[in-house]
Scaffold this motif. Sequence first.
Motif, PDB file in Angstrom:
ATOM      1  N   LYS A 260      12.502  -2.681  -3.182  1.00 25.08           N
ATOM      2  CA  LYS A 260      12.279  -1.678  -2.271  1.00 25.08           C
ATOM      3  C   LYS A 260      11.064  -2.193  -1.230  1.00 25.08           C
ATOM      4  N   VAL A 261      10.054  -2.454  -2.064  1.00 28.02           N
ATOM      5  CA  VAL A 261       9.016  -2.881  -1.517  1.00 28.02           C
ATOM      6  C   VAL A 261       9.478  -4.147  -0.310  1.00 28.02           C
ATOM      7  N   SER A 262      10.098  -5.081  -0.795  1.00 21.82           N
ATOM      8  CA  SER A 262      10.530  -6.293   0.016  1.00 21.82           C
ATOM      9  C   SER A 262      11.444  -5.638   1.165  1.00 21.82           C
ATOM     10  N   ALA A 263      12.298  -4.729   0.891  1.00 22.90           N
ATOM     11  CA  ALA A 263      12.977  -3.993   2.136  1.00 22.90           C
ATOM     12  C   ALA A 263      12.107  -3.516   3.192  1.00 22.90           C
ATOM     13  N   ARG A 264      11.109  -2.604   2.690  1.00 21.00           N
ATOM     14  CA  ARG A 264      10.108  -1.984   3.485  1.00 21.00           C
ATOM     15  C   ARG A 264       9.268  -2.773   4.403  1.00 21.00           C
ATOM     16  N   ALA A 265       8.853  -4.073   3.505  1.00 15.74           N
ATOM     17  CA  ALA A 265       8.236  -4.756   4.222  1.00 15.74           C
ATOM     18  C   ALA A 265       9.174  -5.526   5.760  1.00 15.74           C
ATOM     19  N   GLN A 266      10.306  -5.820   5.370  1.00 17.04           N
ATOM     20  CA  GLN A 266      11.210  -6.318   6.442  1.00 17.04           C
ATOM     21  C   GLN A 266      11.376  -5.139   7.477  1.00 17.04           C
ATOM     22  N   THR A 267      11.592  -4.016   7.053  1.00 17.85           N
ATOM     23  CA  THR A 267      11.348  -2.885   8.004  1.00 17.85           C
ATOM     24  C   THR A 267      10.101  -2.549   8.978  1.00 17.85           C
ATOM     25  N   TYR A 268       9.240  -2.748   8.428  1.00 18.01           N
ATOM     26  CA  TYR A 268       7.658  -2.815   9.094  1.00 18.01           C
ATOM     27  C   TYR A 268       7.658  -4.049   9.996  1.00 18.01           C
TER      28      TYR A 268
ATOM     29  N   LYS B 205      11.959  -4.487 -10.919  1.00 20.16           N
ATOM     30  CA  LYS B 205      12.771  -5.441 -10.006  1.00 20.16           C
ATOM     31  C   LYS B 205      13.334  -4.749  -8.999  1.00 20.16           C
ATOM     32  N   SER B 206      13.792  -3.408  -9.183  1.00 22.56           N
ATOM     33  CA  SER B 206      14.113  -2.484  -8.446  1.00 22.56           C
ATOM     34  C   SER B 206      13.236  -2.061  -7.481  1.00 22.56           C
ATOM     35  N   VAL B 207      12.115  -1.817  -7.976  1.00 23.95           N
ATOM     36  CA  VAL B 207      10.702  -1.429  -6.990  1.00 23.95           C
ATOM     37  C   VAL B 207      10.463  -2.366  -5.928  1.00 23.95           C
ATOM     38  N   SER B 208      10.489  -3.583  -6.814  1.00 22.42           N
ATOM     39  CA  SER B 208      10.131  -4.799  -5.707  1.00 22.42           C
ATOM     40  C   SER B 208      11.026  -5.109  -4.749  1.00 22.42           C
TER      41      SER B 208
ATOM     42  N   THR C 184       7.547 -10.930  -0.123  1.00 20.58           N
ATOM     43  CA  THR C 184       7.060  -9.878  -0.434  1.00 20.58           C
ATOM     44  C   THR C 184       7.509  -9.360  -1.861  1.00 20.58           C
ATOM     45  N   TYR C 185       8.797  -9.749  -2.186  1.00 22.46           N
ATOM     46  CA  TYR C 185       9.339  -9.379  -3.509  1.00 22.46           C
ATOM     47  C   TYR C 185       8.662 -10.107  -4.595  1.00 22.46           C
ATOM     48  N   HIS C 186       8.243 -11.032  -4.719  1.00 20.48           N
ATOM     49  CA  HIS C 186       7.477 -11.840  -5.653  1.00 20.48           C
ATOM     50  C   HIS C 186       6.025 -11.307  -5.833  1.00 20.48           C
ATOM     51  N   LEU C 187       5.404 -11.208  -4.553  1.00 19.71           N
ATOM     52  CA  LEU C 187       4.260 -10.880  -4.516  1.00 19.71           C
ATOM     53  C   LEU C 187       4.095  -9.454  -5.040  1.00 19.71           C
ATOM     54  N   TYR C 188       4.812  -8.737  -5.012  1.00 18.84           N
ATOM     55  CA  TYR C 188       4.766  -7.269  -5.450  1.00 18.84           C
ATOM     56  C   TYR C 188       4.787  -7.479  -7.020  1.00 18.84           C
ATOM     57  N   LEU C 189       5.685  -8.366  -7.590  1.00 15.79           N
ATOM     58  CA  LEU C 189       5.808  -8.543  -8.913  1.00 15.79           C
ATOM     59  C   LEU C 189       4.471  -8.835  -9.535  1.00 15.79           C
ATOM     60  N   ALA C 190       3.741  -9.924  -8.901  1.00 15.37           N
ATOM     61  CA  ALA C 190       2.460 -10.421  -9.176  1.00 15.37           C
ATOM     62  C   ALA C 190       1.481  -9.551  -9.028  1.00 15.37           C
TER      63      ALA C 190
ATOM     64  N   LEU D  94       0.833  -1.210  -0.078  1.00 14.90           N
ATOM     65  CA  LEU D  94       0.029  -0.136   0.014  1.00 14.90           C
ATOM     66  C   LEU D  94       0.741   1.165  -0.087  1.00 14.90           C
ATOM     67  N   TYR D  95       2.088   1.189   0.622  1.00 15.40           N
ATOM     68  CA  TYR D  95       2.917   2.252   0.788  1.00 15.40           C
ATOM     69  C   TYR D  95       3.335   2.624  -0.850  1.00 15.40           C
ATOM     70  N   GLN D  96       3.846   1.672  -1.263  1.00 16.89           N
ATOM     71  CA  GLN D  96       4.296   1.637  -2.557  1.00 16.89           C
ATOM     72  C   GLN D  96       3.345   2.091  -3.737  1.00 16.89           C
ATOM     73  N   GLU D  97       1.975   1.882  -3.495  1.00 19.23           N
ATOM     74  CA  GLU D  97       0.983   2.142  -4.441  1.00 19.23           C
ATOM     75  C   GLU D  97       0.747   3.428  -4.222  1.00 19.23           C
ATOM     76  N   SER D  98       0.206   4.172  -3.096  1.00 18.64           N
ATOM     77  CA  SER D  98      -0.297   5.171  -2.776  1.00 18.64           C
ATOM     78  C   SER D  98       0.373   6.216  -1.838  1.00 18.64           C
ATOM     79  N   ARG D  99       1.443   5.692  -1.116  1.00 12.07           N
ATOM     80  CA  ARG D  99       1.685   6.444   0.016  1.00 12.07           C
ATOM     81  C   ARG D  99       0.800   6.689   0.988  1.00 12.07           C
ATOM     82  N   PHE D 100      -0.287   5.849   1.043  1.00 10.00           N
ATOM     83  CA  PHE D 100      -1.603   5.815   2.004  1.00 10.00           C
ATOM     84  C   PHE D 100      -2.363   7.269   1.821  1.00 10.00           C
TER      85      PHE D 100
END
Length: 209
Positions: free
Chosen positions: A180-188, A175-178, A149-155, A67-73
């Motif tokens: 980033k999404v994966s890294a954010r999920a790990q941080t969260y 792939k670069s964006v994915s 998260t990486y592959h889920l975001y690709l899908a 959700l963060y990646q898609e819209s920044r909430f």
Amino acid sequence: MGKNNNKRTSLLVLTFHALLAAGCATSPPSNPDDICSIFREKKSWYREAKEAEEKWSSPVPTMMAILYQESRFVHDARPPRTKILGFIPGPRPSDAYGYPQALNSTWRTYQRATFNYGADRDDFGDAIDFVGWYNNTSARQCSIRPDDTYHLYLAYHEGHGGFNRRTFRNKGWLKSVSHKVSARAQTYRRQLASCESSLKRRRKFLGLF
């Protein structure tokens, strides 16, 4: 006259507070980089996120990172308009809308699949339920682990058919964006581990179990 003035004043105060509450409900979280801060600020979001997790077996950090990646909430986010001749606003590249940036057609598929015909893309509870449903479908149709998260975001980006055809193979930017999404999920995930016990206590105290 004094009583009438008092009534008017009370009505104005109530209206102001109602508008203020509505603004707070739809404004993006003030610190979107910290999931604990998000859930403390947005009182219902933790409950709604946990309900989606329990329903669809999709981890809260993964759904929130998407959700963060898609819209920044931003509840009513839309893709930026194209430019004609470099400066004239043109049409938007798609009809994606809301927290999950879901297309009209994909949203209708979700509504039919879940019988949630009143769901709105600019409602956080509906949006995170949609992401959970989509990730659950990705896990089944694309053989992706629920915590990948990486592959889920690709899908999520390419669609299930596109993912299975590996349409992302030559899209280095995606792939670069994915990543980033994966890294954010790990941080969260790390952040949530430090505050979830207090969020659960608050949920219980408010009678939301």
